[in-house]
Design a protein around this motif. Structure first.
Motif, PDB file in Angstrom:
ATOM      1  N   GLY A  72      16.401  52.171  59.652  1.00 17.32           N
ATOM      2  CA  GLY A  72      15.252  52.161  58.868  1.00 17.32           C
ATOM      3  C   GLY A  72      14.501  53.074  59.016  1.00 17.32           C
ATOM      4  O   GLY A  72      13.403  53.301  58.537  1.00 17.32           O
ATOM      5  N   SER A 128      10.383  53.258  55.372  1.00 20.16           N
ATOM      6  CA  SER A 128      10.953  53.143  53.991  1.00 20.16           C
ATOM      7  C   SER A 128      10.384  54.357  52.886  1.00 20.16           C
ATOM      8  O   SER A 128       9.360  54.664  52.988  1.00 20.16           O
ATOM      9  CB  SER A 128      10.804  51.973  53.195  1.00 20.16           C
ATOM     10  N   PHE A 134      14.258  49.851  53.523  1.00 21.71           N
ATOM     11  CA  PHE A 134      15.233  50.538  52.984  1.00 21.71           C
ATOM     12  C   PHE A 134      16.104  50.970  54.115  1.00 21.71           C
ATOM     13  O   PHE A 134      15.784  51.653  55.173  1.00 21.71           O
ATOM     14  CB  PHE A 134      14.844  52.005  52.453  1.00 21.71           C
ATOM     15  N   TRP A 188      17.969  48.666  49.711  1.00 24.20           N
ATOM     16  CA  TRP A 188      17.020  47.904  50.011  1.00 24.20           C
ATOM     17  C   TRP A 188      17.284  46.543  50.610  1.00 24.20           C
ATOM     18  O   TRP A 188      18.350  46.074  49.771  1.00 24.20           O
ATOM     19  CB  TRP A 188      15.864  47.612  49.088  1.00 24.20           C
ATOM     20  N   SER A 202      11.238  51.096  59.942  1.00 24.21           N
ATOM     21  CA  SER A 202      10.725  50.812  58.795  1.00 24.21           C
ATOM     22  C   SER A 202       9.758  49.342  58.887  1.00 24.21           C
ATOM     23  O   SER A 202       8.873  49.182  58.265  1.00 24.21           O
ATOM     24  CB  SER A 202      11.900  50.413  57.703  1.00 24.21           C
TER      25      SER A 202
END
Length: 557
Positions: free
Chosen positions: A275, A157, A58, A204, A278
């Motif tokens: 992110g 995320s 994300f 995404w 992430s």
């Protein structure tokens, strides 16, 4: 210092810097992937087995922004994870909330307004402003530069359980001179309305993750060495300097791989900047079982080689690795490491797994007159993070420190994990709570378990003339103990879900005990607090019992 290792090659280091200065590496973009392929080619040439992974993340990439007040447009930027606006933007009256702390928000009605905040945008302010119903945030830079930031409080995320914690405010930053004027107008009692527009590409997308490994045969433990590759703008220091350090350390270590006692796994992350970590969070989740079984230590590196970065005393290190960091830094630089506690940053996604970790940013700027979020130079997170702010001598120095740390982690017969330092730190926490909890909850058993841990840890440090088999058993016991002890020190309790990216107190696992200790003795809520505190005590007791059992068993073999 290791006599068998050659020194870092400054020309190689600076050649890598030249390569990293060529591209803006936003997470999930073609330019970033092209730069990842350079990393992979280099690691292949050093003899590592490489895998370039791709995973969903994300990611939020800020686009154009505009701030308009009384018909005047102010120079500004928006931020990663800010809410985006329609073409009409959002308009609200400004309200000054100081530095945006919880106390600054207290008693102020900010609903439907735009909060004016002193300082660089942060996830803490975004969380408070969103919860209070603000429309937007206008951050005043500490100088005339505008600092890129990711403002999500969600680590990695988001899931369906955490996505509602993403910011709901429109967030922009302006230069100091513009902010000073607005603050002065508000102080005079003027009503000032601001309109904010922000384009933010959030969603995404596939992001790369490079894994490079040199590993002895079998299922042997390994050291994880990591750093992010995505950047704000060209990001030549952050994180090109660290990537150059990683490549050169990898090359030199591979030359002596026959002397290693455990493997080396090197990960280059995406999604750090755009992110909220992430990449490392995904890796921790996807490879949890293997990391739990085999990863001995995590060494992260960020923003090495900065111009003017003369302070080597303030890098984050977990308690049990402080002696190692202090010894290496003093050997290389003569400076005495202060052993600063890790902050909630730097791709430290592995505490829940129970992996001891060290570093992140390593060298820092001396204190200056302007209050900054980091001591990494005025150019950090700006378009000015270019090659002219890399000092080759500092880059070579920082690489030497990282190289020596990794060499000891790879070659020491027994892992240099000193849990007597951990026991001393936890013992101080327990001692302070024990007196305050007297008569309400007995935690004397925790004190006894900590003393047992201290004794077991010292016995391991004093072990001599170890056979390879005995050393292997001690290492396995240290890793098993860490799986219990590291989460106590750095997580709220759940090994399988990431805590938020908001700042955490030291030893967050003790918060239930602290809450009871802070409650007035005659409070009618005491019984409720005791229920939770008892559960917290049991969790700590269980972790200590399991850690002590692992160490004791290895010592008795």
């Amino acid at each position: 210092m290791a006599e068998t290792l050659p020194r870092p090659d400054r020309e190689r280091l600076m050649a890598h810097i030249g390569e990293f200065a060529r591209r803006v590496k936003l997470s999930g973009t073609a330019e970033e992937l092209e730069s990842f392929r350079y990393l992979q080619a280099q690691m292949d040439s050093f003899g590592y087995r490489t895998t370039l992974l791709s995973h969903d993340a994300f990611i939020s990439l800020p686009g154009p922004a505009r701030v308009e007040i009384d018909g005047e447009s102010l120079r500004c930027i928006t931020h990663s994870m800010s809410a985006a606006t329609s073409q009409t933007g959002v308009t609200g009256n400004l309200i000054h909330v100081g530095e945006g702390s919880e106390a600054d928000f207290s008693g102020k009605d900010v609903a439907g307004k735009v909060v004016l905040v002193d300082g660089i945008a942060t996830e803490e302010v975004a969380a408070l402003a969103s919860a209070a119903g603000a429309l937007g945030e206008l951050h005043i830079s500490p100088n005339e530069h505008l600092y890129e930031m990711c403002v999500s409080q969600v680590w990695g995320s988001p899931s369906q359980h955490t996505r509602d914690r993403l910011p709901t405010t429109v967030i922009c930053s302006i230069a100091k001179h513009d902010g000073d004027r607005l603050r002065e107008r508000l102080a005079r009692g003027e009503a000032v309305a601001a309109t904010l527009w922000a384009e933010v590409d959030t969603g995404w997308r596939k992001t790369p993750l490079l894994v490079a490994e040199l590993q002895p045969a079998g299922d042997a433990p390994f050291v994880l060495f990591s750093g992010h590759h995505d950047t704000w703008h060209f990001g030549v220091m952050d994180n090109g300097g660290a990537n150059a350090t990683m490549l050169e350390a990898a090359r030199l270590l591979a030359l002596q791989a026959s002397e290693w006692r455990r493997g080396l796994r090197i990960c280059f992350w995406s999604g750090h900047s755009h992110g909220r970590y992430s990449g490392s969070a995904w890796y921790a989740d996807e490879y949890f079982d293997e990391l739990d079984r085999r990863c001995a230590v995590h060494v992260n590196v960020d923003s090495t080689g900065g111009e003017g970065a003369t302070i080597l005393t303030n890098s984050g290190v977990i308690d049990e690795l402080r002696p190692l960091a202090a010894d290496v830094i003093e050997c290389v630089t003569g400076q005495k490491h202060a052993g600063r506690r890790h902050g909630r940053a730097a791709d430290q996604s592995f505490w829940g797994v129970g992996i001891p970790s060290m570093f992140g940013s390593l060298s820092h700027q001396p204190p200056g007159p302007v209050k900054m979020l980091t001591a990494l130079g005025w150019w950090w997170h700006t378009p000015h993070d270019t090659a002219d702010h890399i000092d080759p001598d500092h880059l070579s120095r920082d690489t030497t420190i990282v190289l020596e740390v990794l060499w000891r982690l790879l070659t020491s017969p027994v892992l240099p994990l000193d849990y007597s330092v951990y026991a001393a730190a936890l013992g101080e926490q327990i001692a302070g709570l024990r007196e305050k909890l007297a008569g309400r909850l007995d935690i004397s058993g925790l004190s006894q378990a900590v003393e047992e841990l201290r004794g077991n840890a010292k016995s391991i440090l004093e072990a001599r003339d170890l056979s390879p088999e005995k050393a292997m058993r001690l290492n396995a016991s240290l890793m098993r103990a860490g799986r219990q002890l590291v989460p106590l020190n750095y997580t709220g309790g759940d090994r399988f879900h990431h805590d938020s990216a908001l700042p955490h107190p030291a030893w967050p696992a003790l918060e239930g005990l602290r809450a009871l200790a802070a409650l007035p003795a005659a409070s009618p809520d005491t019984a409720f607090y005791v229920v939770h505190a008892r559960q917290v005590r049991n969790r700590v007791a269980h972790a200590l019992r399991e850690a002590n059992a692992a160490l004791r068993a290895a010592l008795e073999d």
